[in-house]
Scaffold this active site. Structure first.
Site, PDB file in Angstrom:
ATOM      1  N   ARG A 102      14.344   1.363  13.554  1.00  0.00           N
ATOM      2  CA  ARG A 102      14.293   1.011  14.971  1.00  0.00           C
ATOM      3  C   ARG A 102      14.560  -0.481  15.081  1.00  0.00           C
ATOM      4  O   ARG A 102      13.976  -1.277  14.325  1.00  0.00           O
ATOM      5  CB  ARG A 102      12.922   1.361  15.539  1.00  0.00           C
ATOM      6  N   GLU A 193       7.976   0.562  26.197  1.00  0.00           N
ATOM      7  CA  GLU A 193       6.635   0.772  26.760  1.00  0.00           C
ATOM      8  C   GLU A 193       6.644   0.547  28.276  1.00  0.00           C
ATOM      9  O   GLU A 193       5.944  -0.302  28.817  1.00  0.00           O
ATOM     10  CB  GLU A 193       5.611  -0.132  26.080  1.00  0.00           C
ATOM     11  N   GLU A 303       5.835   3.935  17.966  1.00  0.00           N
ATOM     12  CA  GLU A 303       5.191   2.796  17.328  1.00  0.00           C
ATOM     13  C   GLU A 303       3.839   3.240  16.810  1.00  0.00           C
ATOM     14  O   GLU A 303       3.065   3.875  17.540  1.00  0.00           O
ATOM     15  CB  GLU A 303       4.973   1.644  18.313  1.00  0.00           C
TER      16      GLU A 303
END
Length: 410
Positions: A102, A193, A303
């Site tokens: 990522r 997020e 995450e």
């Protein structure tokens, strides 16, 4: 609305509670620690992890790591080892069984920090190592998370329609750049997020005058459209919408129900899950199982990390300093073996998601060792959450997390 109303996503609850604070807020709040402590001795990974007699756990499809700080750690002199052999981080990860990386991209960050050029270099290296790429577009000049979604300085003053066109063009240009160098993006996040929106104030969901889902989703749709338009013909590109509610089923439902009601079409549900902020492994299990049944989409823990020590590797206090913040601390103590047990548990949770929809996980910055600050001139508040000790030697959790075989995990 009441503080426990899921429509507020807990954003009005105790603002000083660690689970309510964004990573950047916590980073900014960390003070100087007591200085560098001696390196911990880490034994042979094979002897540190006991064999489990439970049935074998299938390997998840996606076994990834966020490696966005890699160029900076290398410049600081960090070298990575596994089984006594030194190699670049992406090769070490691949040798352990990882199959994705990522990569974070900021629009105009401080020099040396996660710009498009850096991500392109890492993507080329990852592709040569046989790894797929998840592109994490923050749409911000620096850290974007539930507490900060700052609009890039160059985009300030644009109205919604103009900003949507900017987002579409920026996303398309990024996807094109990766494809042009022979490392096309395999999955893309439109925002990081984005629990409370993105590109504030234009795309902020929760405001004093109510919730603004149409504005937020207009920007999301623009990013998705740009990514799809630029994706090379015949190449599979998956799209992700990523929030930070891994252990919060009510908050997760609230977000994805509203997004889908606005007609947003995306492929993968992404969740941040840090046990010390987002609840127990049982909370994660309940949430993922429900989301799979409710939406029928693949689920990725985008995450995650877990401590291997409570010591500190540099002069900046770590984000996690209190072992009582670990909801499963007895089962997974902050030791190398306890960290490995956590990743084994995470794999079991993913394997148990109904319909095979527990697609996988990304460890967050497992190679971010002391020597690189979270911002220029600062220290590293994450150095007890890595998958390597402070000499760059792999910890037992590296092999437990990334094994590509169906294994008898802890």
């Amino acid at each position: 609305m009441a503080p426990d109303d899921p429509s507020r996503l807990d954003l009005t609850a105790d603002p000083n509670h660690p689970r309510r604070l964004s990573r950047r807020t916590l980073l900014a709040a960390t003070g100087a620690g007591a200085g560098i402590v001696p390196l911990l001795a880490v034994g042979n990974p094979a002897s540190a992890v006991a064999a489990d007699r439970a049935p074998a756990t299938p390997a998840p499809e996606i076994r990834g790591a966020d490696i966005s700080f890699t160029l900076q750690t290398e410049a600081a002199g960090v070298r990575y080892q596994r089984n006594g052999r030194t190699a670049p981080l992406e090769q070490v990860l691949r040798s352990a069984g990882a199959n994705w990386v990522r990569l974070r991209v900021w629009v105009d960050p401080p020099a040396g920090y996660s710009d498009l050029t850096s991500a392109l270099r890492l993507a080329g290296r990852a592709r040569r190592a046989g790894l797929k790429v998840l592109l994490d577009l923050h749409y911000s000049d620096f850290w974007a998370d539930p507490g900060h979604q700052d609009i890039p300085a160059a985009w300030l003053g644009q109205d919604l329609a103009t900003l949507a066109r900017t987002v579409r063009a920026y996303t398309a240009d990024a996807i094109t750049a990766f494809a042009r160098q022979g490392s096309p993006v395999d999955m893309v996040q439109v925002g990081n997020e984005v629990t409370a929106g993105m590109l504030w104030p234009v795309g902020k969901i929760y405001t004093d005058v109510g919730e603004r889902w149409p504005e937020f989703t207009t920007l999301v749709k623009a990013g998705l459209a740009g990514a799809r338009a630029a994706n090379p013909r015949g190449h599979r590109l998956r799209t992700m919408l990523h929030i930070d509610r891994g252990g919060d089923n009510a908050g997760s439902r609230w977000f994805y129900d509203h997004v889908l009601a606005q007609g947003v079409e995306f492929d993968v549900i992404g969740q941040s899950y840090y046990p010390f902020w987002h609840g127990s492994v049982a909370d994660l299990t309940v949430n993922l199982n429900d989301l799979a049944a409710r939406y029928g989409k693949p689920l990725v823990v985008t995450e995650t990390s877990y401590p291997w020590t409570m010591a500190n590797g540099d002069s900046l206090e770590n984000l996690l300093t209190d072992p009582t913040m670990l909801p499963n601390g007895t089962a997974y103590p902050p030791t190398p073996a306890g960290q490995a047990a956590y990743f084994a548990a995470l794999r079991r949770v993913l394997a148990g998601v109904p319909g095979g929809l527990g697609a996988g996980f990304f460890a967050w910055e497992p190679g971010w060792l002391p020597g690189v600050g979270w911002e220029p001139g600062a220290g590293n508040p994450n150095d007890n959450l890595t998958l390597f000790d402070w000499n760059g030697r792999s910890l037992p959790a590296l092999d437990v997390a990334y094994s590509s075989a169906a294994t008898r995990l802890l």
